[in-house]
Design an enzyme around this catalytic site. Structure first.
Site: not given
Ligand code: FE2
Length: 240
Positions: A105, A144, A154, A157, A159
């Site tokens: 991110y 990640y 994770r 995905h 959000h």
């Molecule tokens: Fe996330």
């Protein structure tokens, strides 16, 4: 105008619980006392919100905001927002945010040693149309690591946030991809009650994939009722 349902102070049986010990940060942030829902005042109900004039078509294309193409697998994510009766939820603002194809991110908290992509910010938005449909173009996010437990990763995905008639009316959830091998060890995914877990997984859609350009994934969002999509009890602001 969107008829988005405001989540009440009581959890839906289909939402993940406030406290799920395997998801470590819930032990600190889950409420220890019954919640109290403050009454919505005029400010909350009449404050500014996004409207059609504020959302550009290009906002729905997460690949279009750099000087070149972002790295990764180009995808189309589309679906329909409906209420408990299957009626379309029109003109509602959907916002998405996600990691890049390397699982990183653009966020100061995210120090995962994977590369940032100068052509990918990882955020977009659109309004549902008159039949409740939405559509984004993006890059498939990578999995990640996070620090919940040893070797915690994770699943890939995206959000999602949906706004209602005011900024105080907001639902937040996550969309996953079919067949992800990381589901079994992910406490955020597994905090969702069994019967509703699959509803967070998109469906690969060959019919909406575009030849020589992008694969498509369909994900429909149901706001309430027996077929309700699980929603997070709060947006905790982290990048998990
Ligand atoms: Fe996330």
């Amino acid at each position: 105008m969107a008829e988005l349902i405001v989540p009440g102070p009581v959890e839906s049986a289909l939402d993940p619980p406030y406290l799920f010990p395997d998801y470590r940060s819930t032990t600190l942030r889950s409420p220890s006392r019954a919640l109290v829902m403050p009454p919505a005042g005029l400010t909350e109900l009449t404050g500014p919100r996004f409207g059609e004039g504020d959302v550009r078509d290009s906002d729905a294309d997460l690949t279009a905001h750099g000087t070149g193409e972002p790295i990764g697998e180009r995808i189309i994510v589309h679906g329909r927002v409906t209420d408990s009766e299957g009626r379309p939820v029109r003109n509602t603002l959907l916002e998405v945010w996600q990691a890049n194809s390397a699982g990183r991110y653009i966020h100061q908290v995210d120090q995962h040693p994977a590369p940032l992509d100068p052509n990918f910010v990882g955020a977009g938005r659109c309004l549902s149309d008159d039949d409740g449909h939405y559509r984004f173009v993006s890059i498939k996010p990578g999995p990640y690591p996070w620090k919940n437990h040893t070797n915690a990763w994770r699943p890939a995905h995206i959000h999602f946030s949906l706004f209602g008639r005011a900024f105080t009316q907001r639902l937040v959830t996550q969309m996953y991809f079919p067949g992800d091998p990381l589901f079994g060890q992910d406490p955020i995914y597994n905090a969702i009650p069994d019967e509703a877990r699959d509803r967070t997984i998109s469906r690969f859609s060959l019919e909406r994939s575009q030849d020589n350009w992008a694969l498509a994934f369909e994900w429909n969002i149901v706001l309430r009722g027996r077929e309700q999509t699980p929603f997070e009890t709060e947006d905790d602001g982290d990048v998990a």
